[in-house]
Scaffold this motif. Structure first.
Motif, mmCIF file in Angstrom:
data_model
loop_
_atom_site.group_PDB
_atom_site.id
_atom_site.type_symbol
_atom_site.label_atom_id
_atom_site.label_comp_id
_atom_site.label_asym_id
_atom_site.label_seq_id
_atom_site.Cartn_x
_atom_site.Cartn_y
_atom_site.Cartn_z
ATOM 1 N N LEU B 172 -3.846 14.251 -67.245
ATOM 2 C CA LEU B 172 -4.968 13.798 -68.051
ATOM 3 C C LEU B 172 -5.577 12.542 -67.442
ATOM 4 O O LEU B 172 -6.795 12.436 -67.273
ATOM 5 N N HIS B 173 -4.703 11.602 -67.072
ATOM 6 C CA HIS B 173 -5.184 10.354 -66.488
ATOM 7 C C HIS B 173 -5.900 10.606 -65.177
ATOM 8 O O HIS B 173 -6.908 9.973 -64.872
ATOM 9 N N SER B 174 -5.380 11.546 -64.391
ATOM 10 C CA SER B 174 -6.034 11.780 -63.108
ATOM 11 C C SER B 174 -7.401 12.394 -63.338
ATOM 12 O O SER B 174 -8.334 12.133 -62.579
ATOM 13 N N LEU C 72 -2.931 -1.817 -62.131
ATOM 14 C CA LEU C 72 -3.742 -0.803 -61.462
ATOM 15 C C LEU C 72 -4.566 -0.024 -62.485
ATOM 16 O O LEU C 72 -5.766 0.177 -62.307
ATOM 17 N N ASN C 73 -3.889 0.400 -63.579
ATOM 18 C CA ASN C 73 -4.581 1.152 -64.629
ATOM 19 C C ASN C 73 -5.737 0.341 -65.217
ATOM 20 O O ASN C 73 -6.777 0.895 -65.551
ATOM 21 N N VAL C 112 -14.221 3.554 -57.984
ATOM 22 C CA VAL C 112 -12.823 3.190 -57.737
ATOM 23 C C VAL C 112 -11.943 4.399 -58.072
ATOM 24 O O VAL C 112 -11.813 4.786 -59.228
ATOM 25 N N ALA C 113 -11.361 4.998 -57.056
ATOM 26 C CA ALA C 113 -10.535 6.190 -57.271
ATOM 27 C C ALA C 113 -9.078 5.797 -57.432
ATOM 28 O O ALA C 113 -8.655 4.739 -56.971
ATOM 29 N N MET C 114 -8.331 6.655 -58.112
ATOM 30 C CA MET C 114 -6.920 6.326 -58.320
ATOM 31 C C MET C 114 -6.047 7.525 -57.972
ATOM 32 O O MET C 114 -6.355 8.666 -58.330
ATOM 33 N N ALA C 193 -13.289 2.108 -53.296
ATOM 34 C CA ALA C 193 -11.892 1.666 -53.272
ATOM 35 C C ALA C 193 -10.963 2.785 -53.693
ATOM 36 O O ALA C 193 -11.332 3.666 -54.456
ATOM 37 N N LEU C 194 -9.742 2.734 -53.153
ATOM 38 C CA LEU C 194 -8.698 3.684 -53.531
ATOM 39 C C LEU C 194 -7.535 2.896 -54.095
ATOM 40 O O LEU C 194 -7.014 1.996 -53.434
ATOM 41 N N LEU C 195 -7.138 3.206 -55.347
ATOM 42 C CA LEU C 195 -5.934 2.586 -55.897
ATOM 43 C C LEU C 195 -4.824 3.621 -55.821
ATOM 44 O O LEU C 195 -5.023 4.757 -56.225
ATOM 45 N N LEU C 196 -3.677 3.227 -55.287
ATOM 46 C CA LEU C 196 -2.582 4.189 -55.184
ATOM 47 C C LEU C 196 -1.341 3.614 -55.859
ATOM 48 O O LEU C 196 -0.883 2.526 -55.507
ATOM 49 N N ASP C 197 -0.838 4.368 -56.832
ATOM 50 C CA ASP C 197 0.315 3.893 -57.600
ATOM 51 C C ASP C 197 1.575 4.560 -57.057
ATOM 52 O O ASP C 197 1.858 5.703 -57.366
#
Lengths: 292, 285, 280
Positions: B172-174, C72-73, C112-114, C193-197
């Motif tokens: 969902l978050h993605s 990040l979130n 901003v992608a995650m 930007a790319l955020l990667l968790d």
């Protein structure tokens, strides 16, 4: 277990439980040893009676039994419903001591000892707002055969009739069909219901409905404020009083039946139901007591 | 007691309990078959489809209209309840403010807990007169469908809501992180995820709908016929049993048990349909 | 971690963040300023200030539970979906405060992608995984969708592996391939930007290495912020490192600097303990 199977079982279980409860509600009473009388003098009555049968008679019998038990504390009277037919079959199989039968005994039932303790009348009911007071035998026959389908032909109202009839096997139905010389397959009904109370509720909520119910039940409902009224039949008022004096024709016998044996407790109870003491109770239920 | 022992005992207990439920189930089926046997012995089983009418005291045992009646009110109620329940659940889960969702949730729980007979009374007092004012006599297939809809909708809503809450949160978050709109998230991500659970909800509530007796009996009119329109009265298999069992004897009684058996068969078929609907999803993974 | 000095020894928590000394001339794309997060009155992190440098790999390290993922979130406002979550402070993305209630979240999330710890391909065909977000953002033409998908898949080195199975379910790919698919899917929206968790924590070492190499390549074009537990990974890829720790279960920033300084001569003893403790 796979989900499907679990689902499947739950579904099965639900239906099973439903049917099981239905069956339990109409199953036979336990056949325990209840015919033990400790004394033969009526002063020291003791023991247990099982009474089954007509649901019309059961409520009044329960009241009578309560009074009887308070007179003779060592006695216990168990009242169960299930219809007149059940009363007969239970007595035939010695499962019950007394059967409650809300009609005249048939020829095939002469093996039993009948005990007529009251009379019940059946009345045609409509909604209070209808401008009709009397109905004739022919009108009832026409209505229930679908020949009269509109209030136009009865009161001039521009609305269709809603005919309420009873489910097969009910003794009210038998008495009704007999009196009006109808066969069940001839009946064209809009609604089919089980007991008097349901018929009364439907008529109270539907100004265009017409039904037949026990006079006792109808009088009781009106006392409770229900918006129904009883029609006179061929000019004869449907009332407990007219029943008592055998003036109202559409009626049925309320009988207790039992085997021919010498059970003093049973005899004492049957005598009690036609005694002076029992009359107020029987009248309270809208029935006309028999005087012995 | 050592934990292993407790574990063992617990296992035995669970096995016992499931055994009891399976055995009692088999017993019920056996009982139904046994009690139906009398009628099957006297008349070929197909008479329930071919007899001219239902007059058990005159030896006519047509059950077909009641099977059709049962199926029709169930299908009708589910067709209305499913979208309403699902949309309510979606509204509460993703659109409505939290206080609103909480109120709806609590309400649904309360509604689900109300005995069906109360809905029946309400149907007699409100729905039937309302329909009667429009199309007499009011007691009809439509009244049955509406009352039944009220009975099953809370269950459908609660199970749907529960399913929605179980959607994989990262997924969902993605979807949110990709900037998808709520509509597209629901349509492409959530709905495929909850489809499985919805089939479960539908099956369970269908079972409840087709098994419902008293409320249906009160509002359907109970005339044995194939309805020509939704305004005509019908009788269901369950109503038939409830109406007549108390007074039925011999073949009449046996025919009523046969209607119970038929009901069981219908539920079985439904369960298998639900199962086959779940299969394709299981295989694709 | 018991042998680490306790927080009471330290005068951490800088009130004002410092830019890394040698980075005065590097542009920042995202600036986190005095940011605090409370969930149901419990402070998750507080007073965090970190600049995220453009077209570099910025790495966030620290023990579990110090609020790195929540931080990040917060940058793409995923915290909105947590019950009773409340953000205070500023997050500037291209000089706009995204905590502003009028902020266009769809635009923010396009910019901003995650990427999440567990690969999150949608349970449908590979093609559909691209089609749904692209259609959402106005690319309706099938040819355009295919072209964007192909170039994104190429840039993560996945094209050759999947070009013959675009209609297969994305879940049939390996974990590493799924993660690269997610990165490619994010890239089709042309983010800045790319955020990667913790993008590699669910992957095997070889897949991790491929992702690491990919990130080193992507930093030419994109600003990258990675949260990781893996210190050796941080050493391999980081240009700048922020080290977080927690005080009373509340995350705080301990130190932020160039990677070489954090790993070799950090100014804070807690940082040096953490960095050495794990590297041994």
């Amino acid at each position: 277990m796979k989900t499907q199977w679990r689902l499947f079982f739950i579904a099965l279980l639900l239906v099973g439980i439903g049917i099981g409860m239905g069956v339990a509600a109409c199953s036979n009473p336990s056949n325990e040893n209840h015919q033990t009388l400790s004394a033969d003098t009526s002063n020291a009555l003791a023991g247990k009676l099982i009474i089954t049968g007509s649901s019309t008679i059961a409520p009044v019998t329960t009241e009578l039994a309560r009074l009887f038990e308070s007179r003779f504390p060592a006695t216990k009277i168990d009242v169960q419903t299930g219809g007149s037919s059940r009363g007969i079959s239970d007595v035939r199989r010695s499962i019950a001591d007394i059967g409650m039968v809300s009609r005249k005994l048939k020829n095939s039932e002469q093996e039993f000892q009948g005990h007529l303790f009251a009379t019940d009348g059946i009345s045609i009911i409509v909604h209070q707002s209808k401008s009709i007071e009397n109905i004739t035998t022919q009108q009832v026959r026409d209505i229930f055969q679908g020949k009269i389908r509109h209030w136009q032909q009865l009161t001039g109202d521009a609305s269709p009739l809603t005919v309420i009839h009873k489910a097969e096997g009910r003794s009210t139905l038998e008495v009704f069909l007999n009196y009006f010389a109808l066969k069940n397959p001839q009946i064209k009904a809009d609604i089919i219901i089980g007991d008097n109370e349901q018929a009364i509720k439907l008529v109270a909520n539907n100004p265009n409905a017409i039904a037949y119910v026990s006079i006792g039940a109808a009088e009781y409902a009106i006392m409770q404020g229900s918006t129904i009224k009883l029609l006179t039949l061929n000019g004869i008022v449907a009332s407990t009083d007219n029943l008592l004096h055998e003036r109202f024709p559409l009626r049925r016998e309320l009988n207790f039946i039992s085997r021919n044996d010498n059970n003093p407790l049973k005899k004492a109870f049957l005598d009690f139901t036609t005694s002076i003491d029992a009359q107020p109770i029987i009248k309270e239920f809208g029935f006309a007591p028999t005087l012995h | 007691m050592p934990p292993r022992c407790i574990d063992n005992l617990f296992l035995r207990f669970i096995q016992l309990v499931s055994l009891v439920s399976i055995v009692s189930l088999l017993f019920i089926i056996f009982f139904l078959v046994k009690e139906s046997y009398l009628i099957v012995q006297e008349k070929p089983i197909l008479t329930v489809f071919t007899d001219p009418a239902w007059h058990p005291l005159d030896g006519q045992f047509l059950l077909l209209p009641m099977m059709v009646g049962s199926l029709l009110i169930m299908l009708g109620a589910m067709l209305i309840a499913l979208p309403i329940g699902l949309l309510t659940a979606i509204l509460c889960r993703y659109y409505a403010p939290r206080w609103f969702a909480t109120i709806i949730q609590r309400l649904m729980e309360v509604f689900a807990g109300i005995p069906a007979v109360v809905y029946g009374f309400w149907g007699v007092m409100v729905i039937v007169p309302a329909i009667a004012a429009w199309q007499a006599p009011g007691t009809s297939l439509l009244a049955g469908i509406l009352v039944l809809t009220f009975i099953v909708t809370p269950g459908v809503t609660i199970i749907s809501y529960h399913n929605l809450s179980q959607v994989n949160q990262t997924l969902l978050h993605s979807a949110i992180a990709l900037g998808l709109s709520r509509y597209n998230i629901i349509r492409h991500i959530i709905f495929p995820e909850v489809k499985h659970g919805l089939i479960t909800a539908t099956t369970l509530q269908s079972g409840r709908a087709i098994g419902e007796t008293l409320a249906v009996l009160m509002v359907c009119g109970n005339v044995v016929q194939l309805p020509g329109s939704v305004f005509e009265p019908i009788r269901t298999l369950t109503s038939n049993i409830a109406l007549e069992m108390a007074y039925a004897m011999d073949t009449h009684r046996s025919a009523l048990f046969l209607s119970g058996l038929l009901l069981l068969l219908i539920v079985l078929v439904l369960a298998f349909i639900a199962e086959s609907m779940q299969k394709p999803k299981a295989e694709s993974q | 971690m018991n042998n680490l000095p306790t927080i009471s020894h330290l005068q951490i928590v800088p009130d004002e963040y410092r830019k890394a000394p040698n980075a005065q001339d590097v542009a920042t794309l995202i600036e986190i300023k005095n940011l605090s997060l409370n969930i149901d009155q419990q402070a998750i992190f507080s007073n965090i200030s970190i600049p995220i440098y453009s077209k570099h790999i910025n790495v966030l390290i620290g023990p579990s539970g110090c609020g790195k993922s929540s931080l990040l979130n917060a940058i793409i406002r995923l915290t909105d979906f947590t019950k009773d979550a409340h953000l205070q402070g500023e997050i500037l993305v291209a000089n706009k405060n995204i905590l502003n209630p009028n902020c266009n979240l769809i635009e923010l999330r396009k910019k901003v992608a995650m990427i999440f710890q567990k690969p999150t391909p949608f349970p449908m065909s590979i093609y559909k995984n691209f089609e749904i977000p692209l259609k959402e953002h106005g690319v309706k033409n099938k040819i355009d969708i295919a072209a964007k998908m192909q170039s994104a898949l190429k840039s993560v080195g996945l094209w050759k592996e999947v070009k013959d199975r675009l209609n297969k379910n994305a879940l049939s790919l390996s974990g590493g391939q799924q993660q690269r698919l997610c990165i490619a899917r994010a890239l089709t929206l042309a983010p800045a930007a790319l955020l990667l968790d913790e993008p590699c924590s669910a992957l095997d070492p070889i897949s991790s290495q491929i992702i690491e190499e990919l990130l080193l390549e992507l930093k030419q074009k994109y600003t990258i912020l990675v949260v990781t537990h893996n210190l050796s990974q941080a050493k391999r890829i980081a240009d700048y490192v922020a080290f977080m720790w927690y005080v009373n279960q509340c995350g705080r920033l301990v130190e932020h600097n160039e990677a070489a300084i954090i790993f070799n001569k950090p100014s804070n003893p807690l940082t040096s303990a953490y960095v050495q403790g794990v590297t041994g």
